[in-house]
Design an enzyme around this catalytic site. Sequence first.
Site, PDB file in Angstrom:
ATOM      1  N   HIS A  69       5.758   1.467  -6.640  1.00 49.36           N
ATOM      2  CA  HIS A  69       4.346   1.166  -6.415  1.00 49.36           C
ATOM      3  C   HIS A  69       3.847   2.000  -5.238  1.00 49.36           C
ATOM      4  O   HIS A  69       4.642   2.587  -4.506  1.00 49.36           O
ATOM      5  CB  HIS A  69       4.139  -0.337  -6.140  1.00 49.36           C
ATOM      6  CG  HIS A  69       4.868  -0.817  -4.934  1.00 49.36           C
ATOM      7  ND1 HIS A  69       6.035  -1.548  -4.990  1.00 49.36           N
ATOM      8  CD2 HIS A  69       4.605  -0.640  -3.617  1.00 49.36           C
ATOM      9  CE1 HIS A  69       6.447  -1.805  -3.766  1.00 49.36           C
ATOM     10  NE2 HIS A  69       5.602  -1.262  -2.910  1.00 49.36           N
TER      11      HIS A  69
HETATM   12  C1  T46 Z   1       6.830  -2.350  -0.120  1.00 49.80           C
HETATM   13  C2  T46 Z   1       8.309  -2.345  -0.256  1.00 49.80           C
HETATM   14  C3  T46 Z   1       9.001  -1.520   0.790  1.00 49.80           C
HETATM   15  C4  T46 Z   1       4.747 -11.862  -1.665  1.00 49.80           C
HETATM   16  O1  T46 Z   1       4.388 -12.905  -2.238  1.00 49.80           O
HETATM   17  N1  T46 Z   1       4.416 -11.632  -0.359  1.00 49.80           N
HETATM   18  C5  T46 Z   1       4.807 -10.514   0.295  1.00 49.80           C
HETATM   19  O2  T46 Z   1       4.479 -10.345   1.490  1.00 49.80           O
HETATM   20  C6  T46 Z   1       5.587  -9.533  -0.399  1.00 49.80           C
HETATM   21  C7  T46 Z   1       6.020  -8.235   0.293  1.00 49.80           C
HETATM   22  C8  T46 Z   1       5.917  -9.768  -1.705  1.00 49.80           C
HETATM   23  N2  T46 Z   1       5.522 -10.932  -2.322  1.00 49.80           N
HETATM   24  C9  T46 Z   1       5.925 -11.192  -3.702  1.00 49.80           C
HETATM   25  C10 T46 Z   1       5.290 -10.275  -4.728  1.00 49.80           C
HETATM   26  C11 T46 Z   1       6.331 -10.204  -5.826  1.00 49.80           C
HETATM   27  O3  T46 Z   1       6.161 -11.273  -6.722  1.00 49.80           O
HETATM   28  O4  T46 Z   1       7.339 -10.944  -3.811  1.00 49.80           O
HETATM   29  C12 T46 Z   1       7.656 -10.403  -5.069  1.00 49.80           C
HETATM   30  C13 T46 Z   1       8.460  -9.135  -4.920  1.00 49.80           C
HETATM   31  O5  T46 Z   1       7.623  -8.093  -4.387  1.00 49.80           O
HETATM   32  P1  T46 Z   1       7.722  -6.571  -4.862  1.00 49.80           P
HETATM   33  O6  T46 Z   1       8.143  -6.512  -6.273  1.00 49.80           O
HETATM   34  O7  T46 Z   1       6.453  -5.894  -4.494  1.00 49.80           O
HETATM   35  O8  T46 Z   1       8.928  -6.059  -3.939  1.00 49.80           O
HETATM   36  P2  T46 Z   1       9.392  -4.556  -3.672  1.00 49.80           P
HETATM   37  O9  T46 Z   1      10.730  -4.656  -3.042  1.00 49.80           O
HETATM   38  O10 T46 Z   1       9.259  -3.695  -4.868  1.00 49.80           O
HETATM   39  O11 T46 Z   1       8.340  -3.999  -2.568  1.00 49.80           O
HETATM   40  C14 T46 Z   1       8.274  -4.542  -1.270  1.00 49.80           C
HETATM   41  C15 T46 Z   1       6.817  -4.768  -0.859  1.00 49.80           C
HETATM   42  O12 T46 Z   1       6.151  -5.565  -1.845  1.00 49.80           O
HETATM   43  C16 T46 Z   1       6.066  -3.478  -0.692  1.00 49.80           C
HETATM   44  O13 T46 Z   1       4.903  -3.727   0.086  1.00 49.80           O
HETATM   45  O14 T46 Z   1       6.252  -1.382   0.338  1.00 49.80           O
HETATM   46  O15 T46 Z   1       8.880  -3.654  -0.326  1.00 49.80           O
END
Ligand code: T46
Length: 142
Positions: free
Chosen positions: A52
């Site tokens: 993303h």
């Molecule tokens: C990034 C990389 C380095 C929340 O509810 N609150 C939060 O503050 C965050 C960060 C995530 N979430 C929820 C959203 C999704 O349902 O946690 C779940 C997993 O998030 P995501 O798939 O976006 O995780 P990554 O590891 O792909 O990305 C994360 C961060 O989201 C992003 O900002 O830059 O780590």
Amino acid sequence: MNGIKEVSLKIFENENIKGNLSYFEVDKHIHFCIKRVYYIYNNNKNSTRGYHAHKKLHQAIWCPYGEIEIVFDNGYNKEKFVLDRPDKILIVTKGYWREMIWKKDNSVLCVAASDVYDENDYIRDYEEFKTYIKDGFWDYEN
Ligand code: T46
């Protein structure tokens, strides 16, 4: 890449108190106020996350334990960074597609972010990301 800066933090060593200490600070190391901190843990080696970009969010990213590779993509070029020391941080502005790859079991990825969580700030589709770039949404200077 203009909007990604790798910074080596100062290490405070002390022979009496075992261990090291590093810090980063608003205004001195990072140009935004921190509104949220999150961390990713319990990953096995070779696991991947990310895929993303953020429309507005700025981040400081570091790995206090283990080794994690992050590949950033500005739609034209890719650049790989390795976080393998607790005193190394990446300061990342908006607009970069990323993939994180765990190089060691249980490595921890920490993020200090400029804003609270907002799913509308995410671009999770690569073609949509390319369209944002083509339309000049980011100038990659700020
Ligand atoms: C990034 C990389 C380095 C929340 O509810 N609150 C939060 O503050 C965050 C960060 C995530 N979430 C929820 C959203 C999704 O349902 O946690 C779940 C997993 O998030 P995501 O798939 O976006 O995780 P990554 O590891 O792909 O990305 C994360 C961060 O989201 C992003 O900002 O830059 O780590």
